[in-house]
Design a protein around this motif. Structure first.
Motif, PDB file in Angstrom:
ATOM      1  N   ASN A 342      20.170   6.711 -18.485  1.00 52.39           N
ATOM      2  CA  ASN A 342      19.101   7.170 -17.608  1.00 52.39           C
ATOM      3  C   ASN A 342      19.200   8.681 -17.433  1.00 52.39           C
ATOM      4  O   ASN A 342      19.723   9.186 -16.440  1.00 52.39           O
ATOM      5  CB  ASN A 342      19.180   6.460 -16.256  1.00 52.39           C
ATOM      6  CG  ASN A 342      17.973   6.753 -15.389  1.00 52.39           C
ATOM      7  OD1 ASN A 342      16.978   7.312 -15.853  1.00 52.39           O
ATOM      8  ND2 ASN A 342      18.055   6.374 -14.119  1.00 52.39           N
ATOM      9  N   GLU A 347      14.141   9.520 -20.821  1.00 54.17           N
ATOM     10  CA  GLU A 347      13.373   8.817 -19.793  1.00 54.17           C
ATOM     11  C   GLU A 347      12.518   7.703 -20.377  1.00 54.17           C
ATOM     12  O   GLU A 347      12.480   6.579 -19.852  1.00 54.17           O
ATOM     13  CB  GLU A 347      12.493   9.823 -19.040  1.00 54.17           C
ATOM     14  CG  GLU A 347      11.744   9.221 -17.868  1.00 54.17           C
ATOM     15  CD  GLU A 347      10.949  10.260 -17.104  1.00 54.17           C
ATOM     16  OE1 GLU A 347      10.181   9.863 -16.207  1.00 54.17           O
ATOM     17  OE2 GLU A 347      11.094  11.465 -17.404  1.00 54.17           O
ATOM     18  N   TYR A 350      14.703   4.800 -21.653  1.00 51.89           N
ATOM     19  CA  TYR A 350      15.293   4.039 -20.547  1.00 51.89           C
ATOM     20  C   TYR A 350      14.248   3.144 -19.889  1.00 51.89           C
ATOM     21  O   TYR A 350      14.537   1.997 -19.522  1.00 51.89           O
ATOM     22  CB  TYR A 350      15.892   4.992 -19.518  1.00 51.89           C
ATOM     23  CG  TYR A 350      16.553   4.279 -18.358  1.00 51.89           C
ATOM     24  CD1 TYR A 350      17.823   3.716 -18.494  1.00 51.89           C
ATOM     25  CD2 TYR A 350      15.898   4.150 -17.133  1.00 51.89           C
ATOM     26  CE1 TYR A 350      18.419   3.040 -17.447  1.00 51.89           C
ATOM     27  CE2 TYR A 350      16.484   3.483 -16.081  1.00 51.89           C
ATOM     28  CZ  TYR A 350      17.747   2.930 -16.235  1.00 51.89           C
ATOM     29  OH  TYR A 350      18.339   2.262 -15.190  1.00 51.89           O
ATOM     30  N   SER A 354      15.588  -0.557 -20.265  1.00 54.63           N
ATOM     31  CA  SER A 354      16.500  -0.783 -19.132  1.00 54.63           C
ATOM     32  C   SER A 354      16.668  -2.269 -18.820  1.00 54.63           C
ATOM     33  O   SER A 354      17.713  -2.691 -18.318  1.00 54.63           O
ATOM     34  CB  SER A 354      15.988  -0.042 -17.895  1.00 54.63           C
ATOM     35  OG  SER A 354      14.673  -0.472 -17.552  1.00 54.63           O
TER      36      SER A 354
END
Length: 749
Positions: A342, A347, A350, A354
């Protein structure tokens, strides 16, 4: 004063154990005598006044007139004095024997009825007296025959020897699997068939010095046929770094060809700054030791310092290529996908990936909760015959391996979570126990695991193929290409999209894979791909409408040209190669069978059989098509080094440890090339061990750190867990595919 008393007591002890010292006088070294090591002293006989050099054994031989000891007998000792000396010597020996017997722990007695049975006598029809007489005669004959047979077969001696060998295993902490070692078995067989009176096994110093050096020299001679083949078949230098138990930085150097991985040396880098110049120097020394004309490539991990060192090597040796490890590259790609960081630069990745990290964290939470609570672990062991795996983060594809094991034991976990034992036990954290139960019983959570394993399967399968010492350099380019297509197909099928539609998740995964492929691909991969006859066959091209032969692929052609220009600096030679490649890629062969054999024969076999029509390219193809694409063998060898230079043996000198690793690794290589390794009672003797038997597989947590088996050796993996009784819902292929790595500590050495 204490030192004087200590000296006197030691002298008294010496005289008590060696009584004949009193009949000689120790003297200083005579002038002009040569210096000799070994702790010998000079002494003068009190009877003949002659000065000799030697230990107590020579004193005894001189006074007692024992021949064959390298010292002449004393003629001045009278018969009565010599008898007295003999009596004193015999008394000391008798005392030693008595003391040994008092301190000796007795062996277990032989089991009753150890005699060899004989056939029962027939019962004769008639009187009872006749029957009883036969029974008495039978008992007498049985006792007599058993006694005779026991003497002939030396049953008691065999039992005592078995007990002594077993005691050696128990007291030395030797793994039971060591009994399958062919060298252990052959040593006792040799002793049984050769009469060697008074033989004693080699001692501590001999094993670690002279015998070790002798064995290393012998192994080097045995490796000569493999090394001789490197000139024609080529060899790859593989290197990796590690720190031993004393925190000394070591650099492993191995040479890999189609003959197998040969351990060359391990460099102690203590006190050295590991920059590109130092790493390049280590690799250049290995190239000079092997011969630069034999080396095709140098394989290391993808670290920046390794890349810079590879550039220095290519600058000095234009025909030697630096190749990043394919397995390491694939592992980094899996980490980027399954454990996205992260950060500001990451960005987008992720945001899309995630959820995979959360699933992996949940899986780790389940394992830790069960392992940290003894009652929960007992419940797990009751419901599941397989272990929970604790996979080190440094292990290749660690997230995928963990999730594959959870899927394998899914039914067992669910049965445990809905059992009365799980619900009734409330001594630990009830909230965490409920969370674990909810995840185990959640269909959505298991669907996420299935999806992760499904779209990472092509990456994992390629990693399995590349994580081997077998020739696969010529397969890398095609494997990358087809792997990316398979990953896309799975993701689009899961999301219900057509091939031309947009998927934000696929775009992220695609960018990761392409970025890693770009960093991993080298001109050598493209040239090896171009020399694979299979990729020109109609059968291969027709499997996928997007496929084209290598000579029609622009990217491959450009990289191939760069590679050939480095190999052939002379313009005339390069022109010859261009014509030969044009004939090869165009299918202009003198034999019609060469066309059909492109699909049926192995690439290396095809070039050996049909390649004489293109002699210059054939020489190059025979070298390239026998090379590996990863440095896995060097990483696996650290498991061997860790076993030999363990925390219990961390005082071992580096040179001695290196000799042991050299002998150990290369003897295993030579053993695996022998037919006896597959077909005798000791087959695959170096696979598995006590920690992978059936009883141990039912409890505790397995720890996977460094691979000791390649991921594709399914036959060996089947031997490892062939006796494991899995649940009815688990297929044999699933179990086999899950036993992917073993530490060398778990392998008999």
């Amino acid at each position: 004063m204490d030192e004087v008393n200590s000296t006197e007591s030691s002298q008294e002890m010496s005289n008590a154990e060696s009584p004949l010292w009193q009949y000689v006088t120790k003297v200083e070294k005579p002038a002009g005598a040569s210096v000799k090591s070994g702790g010998n002293t000079y002494f003068k006989c009190n009877y003949c006044d002659i000065v000799f050099m030697g230990s107590y054994s020579r004193v005894k031989a001189h006074l007692l007139q024992i021949s064959g000891k390298g010292i002449r007998a004393c003629r001045n000792v009278s018969k009565s004095h010599r008898l007295e000396m003999q009596r004193m010597h015999d008394q000391v020996e008798a005392n030693k024997l008595e003391q040994e017997q008092r301190s000796h722990i007795p062996l277990p007695p032989p089991p009753p009825g150890r005699g060899i049975p004989i056939s029962p006598f027939r019962r004769q029809e008639g009187s009872d007296s006749s029957h009883s007489t036969n029974l008495v005669d039978a008992k007498r004959r049985k006792v007599t025959m058993n006694t005779t047979l026991e003497k002939a077969f030396q049953n008691n001696a065999r039992h005592d020897l078995d007990s002594r060998i077993a005691r050696m295993f128990y007291t030395g902490g030797l793994p039971f699997n060591f009994a399958r070692n062919p060298h252990y078995r052959s040593s006792y067989a040799f002793a049984a068939t050769h009469s060697i009176p008074g033989y004693l096994p080699p001692g501590y110093n001999a094993l670690r010095t002279t015998l070790l050096q002798k064995e290393r020299a012998h192994v080097e001679r045995l490796l000569k046929p493999i090394k001789d083949s490197w000139l024609e078949n080529g060899v790859s230098i593989v290197s990796d770094g590690w720190s031993d138990p004393q925190r000394r930085p070591l650099i492993n150097v191995m040479a890999v060809s189609d003959g197998g991985p040969v351990f060359i040396k391990a460099i102690d880098g203590s006190g050295e700054f590991k920059d590109k110049h130092y790493i390049a120097g280590v690799l250049k020394d290995a190239i000079k030791e092997i011969g630069h004309e034999k080396v095709v490539q140098v394989i290391t991990d993808n670290a920046n310092v390794m890349k810079a060192a590879g550039a220095l090597i290519e600058g000095e040796y234009p025909k030697i290529f630096w190749t990043p490890c394919v397995v390491h590259t694939l592992n980094l790609a899996l980490k980027n996908i399954c454990a996205a960081k992260n950060t500001e630069k990451n960005e987008v990745t992720y945001e899309e990936c995630s959820w995979i990290t959360r699933v992996a964290d949940d899986a780790s939470f389940i394992r830790v909760f069960i392992m940290n609570h003894s009652m929960r672990l007992a419940m797990f062991n009751e419901f599941c015959p397989l272990k929970l795996l604790q996979v080190a983060d440094t292990r290749f594809a660690s997230v995928v391996v963990t999730l594959k094991r959870l899927k394998l034991i899914k039914r067992c976990l669910q049965a445990m979570a809905i059992s009365d034992q799980w619900a009734s036990y409330r001594e630990d954290d009830v909230g965490k126990a409920q969370k674990v139960k909810d995840m185990i019983l959640s269909d959505l959570w298991w669907d996420n695991i299935d999806y992760i394993l499904e779209f990472t399967a092509p990456i994992y399968d390629m990693l399995r193929i590349a994580d081997t010492d077998k020739p696969c350099l010529h397969l890398v380019y095609e494997m990358w290409d087809s792997m990316i297509e398979k990953v896309k197909a799975v993701i689009y099928r899961h999301e219900g999209l057509e091939d031309d539609q947009y998927s934000s998740f696929w775009v992220v995964v695609y960018d990761i894979l392409i970025d890693r492929w770009t960093k991993n691909s080298t001109p050598l991969h493209c040239l090896a791909h171009s020399l694979n006859p299979k990729y020109y066959s109609i059968e291969w091209i027709s499997e996928n409408p997007k496929r084209i032969p290598p000579h029609r692929d622009h990217e491959i052609s450009m990289e191939r040209s760069k590679c050939l220009e480095r190999y052939f600096e002379d313009e005339n030679d390069l022109t010859v190669v261009k014509y030969e490649f044009a004939k090869f890629s165009g299918g202009r062969f003198p034999s019609p069978s060469a066309l059909t054999d492109r699909w049926t024969l192995l690439p290396l076999v095809w070039w050996q059989y049909h390649g004489s029509a293109f002699p210059t390219i054939q020489t190059l193809a025979l070298k390239l098509l026998g090379q590996p694409c990863s440095s896995s063998c060097a990483e696996r060898n650290w498991s061997t080094y860790k076993f030999i230079h363990s925390l219990k043996r961390n005082k071992m000198a580096h040179a001695c440890a290196e000799d042991l690793v050299y002998v150990h690794s290369n003897l295993r290589l030579l053993s695996r090339r022998n037919e006896e390794y597959i077909h005798t009672a000791t087959k695959m003797w170096d696979i598995a061990g006590d920690s992978w038997n059936e009883s141990d597989m039912h409890g505790g947590a397995g720890i996977l750190e460094n691979a000791a088996l390649t991921l594709d050796e399914l036959e060996l993996e089947a031997i490892v867990i062939g006796n494991v009784n899995t649940s009815a819902t688990t297929s044999e292929s699933e179990v086999r595919s899950e036993t992917i790595d073993l530490e060398d500590d778990d392998i008999c050495v």
